[in-house]
Design an enzyme around this catalytic site. Structure first.
Site, PDB file in Angstrom:
ATOM      1  N   LEU A   1       0.864  -1.175   0.000  1.00 18.03           N
ATOM      2  CA  LEU A   1       0.000   0.000   0.000  1.00 18.03           C
ATOM      3  C   LEU A   1       0.898   1.222   0.000  1.00 18.03           C
ATOM      4  O   LEU A   1       1.908   1.261   0.717  1.00 18.03           O
ATOM      5  CB  LEU A   1      -0.906   0.021   1.242  1.00 18.03           C
ATOM      6  N   ASP A   2       0.553   2.239  -0.797  1.00 24.60           N
ATOM      7  CA  ASP A   2       1.344   3.453  -0.845  1.00 24.60           C
ATOM      8  C   ASP A   2       1.447   4.082   0.544  1.00 24.60           C
ATOM      9  O   ASP A   2       0.625   3.827   1.415  1.00 24.60           O
ATOM     10  CB  ASP A   2       0.716   4.464  -1.807  1.00 24.60           C
ATOM     11  N   LYS A   3       2.431   4.931   0.714  1.00 22.55           N
ATOM     12  CA  LYS A   3       2.652   5.576   2.012  1.00 22.55           C
ATOM     13  C   LYS A   3       1.410   6.322   2.489  1.00 22.55           C
ATOM     14  O   LYS A   3       1.081   6.310   3.684  1.00 22.55           O
ATOM     15  CB  LYS A   3       3.843   6.537   1.912  1.00 22.55           C
TER      16      LYS A   3
ATOM     17  N   THR B   1      -1.691   5.651   1.547  1.00 22.67           N
ATOM     18  CA  THR B   1      -2.887   4.804   1.468  1.00 22.67           C
ATOM     19  C   THR B   1      -3.100   4.088   2.795  1.00 22.67           C
ATOM     20  O   THR B   1      -2.154   3.639   3.442  1.00 22.67           O
ATOM     21  CB  THR B   1      -2.740   3.769   0.339  1.00 22.67           C
TER      22      THR B   1
ATOM     23  N   HIS C   1       0.573   1.947  -8.277  1.00 24.70           N
ATOM     24  CA  HIS C   1      -0.341   3.095  -8.123  1.00 24.70           C
ATOM     25  C   HIS C   1      -1.603   2.927  -8.979  1.00 24.70           C
ATOM     26  O   HIS C   1      -2.132   3.919  -9.521  1.00 24.70           O
ATOM     27  CB  HIS C   1       0.347   4.405  -8.514  1.00 24.70           C
TER      28      HIS C   1
END
Length: 252
Positions: free
Chosen positions: A120-122, A124, A202
Site C-alpha cells: 500500500l502506498d505511504k 494509502t 499506483h
C-alpha cells in the site's frame, strides 16, 4: 492453511525460531536450566522436540511452536509498506510496537520472518495482511489468480457516467494493455468503492487520473475474502481468526 504436519527439531533451533532469543541467548538459557520440555529441565541444545506434542516452558512461560502467523493491520497514512526503511517508519516497526503493547512482547513470534503481503502506498490506508506464510502470499499476489481487492476512493471531482464506464470496462494507464474490468460502486458524489483484480503500481490512482480525477484519499477495505475489521482503529493490529485464515486459503 494451518500446518498440520509434525515438526521434529532441535530445542535450540525451535527457541530461536520462536524469537525467544539469539543463538547465544538461547544457549545461555539452556545452560542455566531455564528451559523445560514436558516438565524435564533441558540443558543441551541438540535435544529433539515434537512441536505437536511437547510442552515447552522457558523462564516460567509456556510456548507453543506454530509454523505460520497471520495478522491484520489497519495501516495508517504516513507509514511505508516495508520491513525496513532508512527514512520512514515501516509497517513492521508499527507491528512490533503494537504487539509489544497488546501481546506483552514479541517472544514466540517469528518477527524476522513476518512481512506485508503486497504494498500500500505511504499515503494509502486500510487492510494489510502480515504473515510468514510465503505460499499464501504468493497465491494472493499471483497475477493469474485475479484476487479481488476493494478500495474506498475519494476524489476531487464528481465522476461522470462515461468515465465510470471506462473504469469498469478497462482504462489505459500507460501499460501494454488496458486495466482489467473493475467493479465500481457509488457511495456519494465523490466517493466510490472500486474493486480491481490486479496490482499494478499506483493502479487505482492512475485509473482515476486517466479519466481526469485526482484521488484525495484511498483505503483498502478487502482482499479476497478478508475484510477490514471495522472495529480495528488505524495503526492497530490483530491476529486473524482460524476461520478467517481457513476461508482465505480455501478461496485462492
Amino acid at each position: 492453511m494451518f500446518c498440520v504436519m509434525i515438526m521434529i527439531m532441535r530445542i535450540d533451533r525451535l527457541l530461536c525460531e520462536m524469537n525467544i532469543g539469539t543463538r547465544s541467548q538461547v544457549k545461555d538459557l539452556l545452560k542455566k536450566g531455564l528451559v523445560t520440555v514436558n516438565g524435564r529441565v533441558v540443558k543441551k541444545g541438540d535435544v529433539k522436540v515434537d512441536e505437536k506434542k511437547d510442552t515447552i516452558i522457558c523462564q516460567g512461560k509456556e510456548y507453543t511452536y506454530r509454523p505460520f502467523f497471520y495478522y491484520m493491520m489497519n495501516k495508517p497514512a504516513g507509514v511505508v509498506t516495508a520491513t525496513k526503511d532508512e527514512k520512514d517508519s515501516t509497517v513492521l516497526d508499527l507491528f512490533c510496537k503494537q504487539m509489544k503493547q497488546t501481546a506483552g512482547g514479541l517472544e514466540g513470534i517469528p518477527v524476522k520472518d513476518i512481512f506485508p503481503v503486497g504494498r500500500l502506498d505511504k499515503d494509502t490506508e486500510g487492510l494489510l495482511l502480515l504473515t510468514n506464510d510465503g505460499a499464501l502470499a504468493h497465491r494472493l499476489l499471483s497475477p493469474g489468480r485475479h484476487v479481488p481487492k476493494k478500495y474506498d476512493v475519494r476524489t476531487d471531482l464528481p465522476l461522470g457516467a462515461k468515465e465510470a464506464k471506462l473504469l469498469e470496462e478497462g482504462v489505459e494507464i500507460g501499460e501494454k494493455e488496458p486495466t482489467r474490468p473493475a467493479v465500481l460502486e457509488r457511495i456519494g458524489d465523490r466517493e466510490f468503492f472500486l474493486t480491481i483484480t490486479e496490482g499494478k503500481f499506483h493502479q487505482v490512482k492512475r485509473m482515476f487520473g486517466a479519466v481526469g480525477l485526482k484521488v484525495l484519499s484511498l483505503k483498502r477495505v478487502s482482499m479476497g475474502s478478508l475484510l477490514l475489521d471495522k472495529n480495528l482503529p488505524p495503526g492497530q493490529v490483530r491476529e486473524l481468526s482460524k476461520e478467517e485464515v481457513l476461508t482465505l486459503c480455501s478461496q485462492i
